[in-house]
Write a protein that holds these residues in place. Structure first.
Motif, PDB file in Angstrom:
ATOM      1  N   VAL A 143       0.854  -1.190   0.000  1.00 31.41           N
ATOM      2  CA  VAL A 143       0.000   0.000   0.000  1.00 31.41           C
ATOM      3  C   VAL A 143       0.885   1.232   0.000  1.00 31.41           C
ATOM      4  O   VAL A 143       1.953   1.261   0.621  1.00 31.41           O
ATOM      5  N   THR A 144       0.443   2.264  -0.695  1.00 32.17           N
ATOM      6  CA  THR A 144       1.088   3.567  -0.639  1.00 32.17           C
ATOM      7  C   THR A 144       0.020   4.619  -0.359  1.00 32.17           C
ATOM      8  O   THR A 144      -1.139   4.439  -0.755  1.00 32.17           O
ATOM      9  N   PRO A 145       0.345   5.700   0.339  1.00 32.11           N
ATOM     10  CA  PRO A 145      -0.642   6.768   0.543  1.00 32.11           C
ATOM     11  C   PRO A 145      -1.070   7.372  -0.787  1.00 32.11           C
ATOM     12  O   PRO A 145      -0.346   7.297  -1.788  1.00 32.11           O
ATOM     13  N   ALA A 146      -2.232   7.973  -0.791  1.00 34.43           N
ATOM     14  CA  ALA A 146      -2.738   8.616  -2.005  1.00 34.43           C
ATOM     15  C   ALA A 146      -2.120   9.999  -2.166  1.00 34.43           C
ATOM     16  O   ALA A 146      -1.947  10.742  -1.200  1.00 34.43           O
ATOM     17  N   ALA A 147      -1.785  10.332  -3.404  1.00 33.64           N
ATOM     18  CA  ALA A 147      -1.273  11.675  -3.696  1.00 33.64           C
ATOM     19  C   ALA A 147      -2.427  12.659  -3.764  1.00 33.64           C
ATOM     20  O   ALA A 147      -3.515  12.339  -4.246  1.00 33.64           O
ATOM     21  N   SER A 148      -2.192  13.863  -3.271  1.00 30.17           N
ATOM     22  CA  SER A 148      -3.194  14.926  -3.365  1.00 30.17           C
ATOM     23  C   SER A 148      -3.209  15.490  -4.782  1.00 30.17           C
ATOM     24  O   SER A 148      -2.333  15.194  -5.601  1.00 30.17           O
ATOM     25  N   GLN A 149      -4.174  16.332  -5.061  1.00 32.78           N
ATOM     26  CA  GLN A 149      -4.257  16.938  -6.393  1.00 32.78           C
ATOM     27  C   GLN A 149      -3.019  17.774  -6.678  1.00 32.78           C
ATOM     28  O   GLN A 149      -2.467  17.730  -7.783  1.00 32.78           O
TER      29      GLN A 149
END
Length: 425
Positions: A143-149
């Motif tokens: 799992v990796t964190p989600a990137a912001s816009q």
């Protein structure tokens, strides 16, 4: 006798081996052979998915060594899929297309001996009785964190060619060839995009300049000697003469105890070696196995060598020679984003080493790197709740998800996971 591929399987778990993004709704397909289950005495089929942070610290107390451990649950879900009383579907094999949503704030997958962040799922066929082993199918995933816009926009800007501001880091040293005499000077300047964090798995451009100044010499002492002995200190003109090292510094905690650990991600400008390792990793992915070694890939390095510059001092016949070389390239970092959590932290340091003859004359320049996520959270699968909603993943094409982060084989092994332990057998 081992079952052949043509024999029916009791439990088949289908789950593609891809990096998953925090907040993602993912699908698992489970095929369950009911006649085999009834024959085997299975009374319940359940599905479990979980994520945990585990830290451990070894301490020696006299003649006794103790490993102190702590576990922080990230999430856990258990669902029953089938019992003998479940309705008959008329088919020997029942398929369960199971969906679940990962929490939005999950940290990235990680492994070292002192601390791990693991994610796994398991299908368990329960058989009653202490002497009956449960049946199970398991899968480990990353799992990796989600990137912001804004992080996605930054990543796209880097891909298209960085035109934003640059951050310079400088370092200088006084060195001399022997133990006596006047010092020479060497300078290094590293320029990288001026960003709060750098997205993983994205080519990051950089420029590394080396400037050398000789001690005071006569003008007739030309820096490029006819006999191949240039004036000290001569800057390296080949990228293979430099060393590039990425270090990850890790701190793990178990209640009031803590330990520091440092990993060295050895890097250099050996392009052929980097390409061989990249091809090795891709071959491993093609055969559905985990990678055993991962490097920060340095692309083609361009070198610009300036002409020597004479700088007179007290009078025209005495002065110093200044020489300069600039290397430009990009580096891609496939490592877990920087993290600070309750029981484990890690950060990165990038170091360049420029060798010069003589004892302790090497010039070292290092900078901290904050690595951020580089993947958008995919929209929910068609038909899932919320699948019609607009997400920031629609703003920019996320690109194909990498099949693997830089995780060692131990992460993918079964030891250390909170599996159903088959009645402690």
């Amino acid at each position: 006798m081992a079952a052949t591929s043509s024999e029916p399987q009791l439990i088949t778990l289908r789950f593609p081996n891809l990096v998953r993004v925090a907040g993602e709704t993912i699908e698992v397909h489970i095929d369950f052979n009911v006649p085999l289950a009834r024959k085997d005495g299975i009374e319940n089929l359940r599905f479990e998915v979980r994520g945990v942070i585990k830290t451990q610290i070894y301490r020696q107390y006299g003649q006794v060594g103790i490993v102190h451990k702590e576990t922080v649950p990230l999430f856990s879900s258990v669902d029953s899929l089938w019992t003998p009383e479940s309705p008959d579907t008329g088919s020997d094999v029942v398929s369960f297309p199971f969906r679940f949503k990962l929490p939005d704030d999950l940290p990235p997958s990680f492994y070292c001996w002192e601390g791990t962040i693991r994610y796994s799922l398991e299908v368990v066929g329960e058989r009653p009785g202490k002497l009956h082993r449960n049946r199970r199918a398991r899968k480990i995933f990353s799992v990796t964190p989600a990137a912001s816009q804004s992080q996605l926009l930054t990543k796209e800007s880097l891909r298209q060619g960085w035109t934003g501001p640059w951050k310079e880091t400088k370092h200088e040293e006084k060195i001399r060839h022997g133990i006596w005499g006047e010092y020479s000077h060497v300078y290094a300047t590293l320029s990288i995009p001026d960003l709060p964090s750098l997205p993983i798995a994205t080519p990051i451009p950089y420029s590394f300049q080396i400037v050398t100044e000789t001690k005071t010499v006569d003008h007739s002492d030309h820096p490029d000697d006819k006999h191949g002995h240039p004036l000290f200190p001569a800057p390296p003109t080949l990228s293979t003469d430099l060393t590039q090292v990425l270090r990850r510094k890790i701190e793990c905690r178990v209640r009031e105890r803590k330990t520091l650990h440092q990993e060295k991600k050895r890097e250099n400008f050996d392009l052929q070696k980097n390409r061989r390792l990249a091809e090795k990793d891709q071959k491993a992915l093609d055969t559905d196995t985990v990678q055993t070694e991962s490097v920060a890939c340095t692309e083609a390095v361009e070198a610009v060598v300036d002409e020597p510059e004479w700088i007179p001092k007290d009078h025209k016949s005495r002065g110093i020679w200044r020489r300069s070389v600039r290397f430009t390239s990009t580096i891609t970092l496939p490592f877990a984003p920087t993290l600070s959590s309750e029981t484990i932290d890690w950060r990165y340091i990038l170091q360049f080493v420029v060798p010069f003859p003589g004892l302790k004359n090497d010039l070292k320049l290092e900078i901290p790197l904050d690595l951020g996520p580089g993947l958008a959270c995919p929209p929910p699968p068609t038909g899932a709740p919320g699948s019609s909603s607009h997400t920031y993943a629609d703003v920019l094409p996320a690109g194909p998800a990498p099949s693997m982060l830089d995780l060692p084989p131990a992460y993918w092994g079964e030891e250390g996971h909170d599996w159903d332990d088959d009645k402690k057998s």
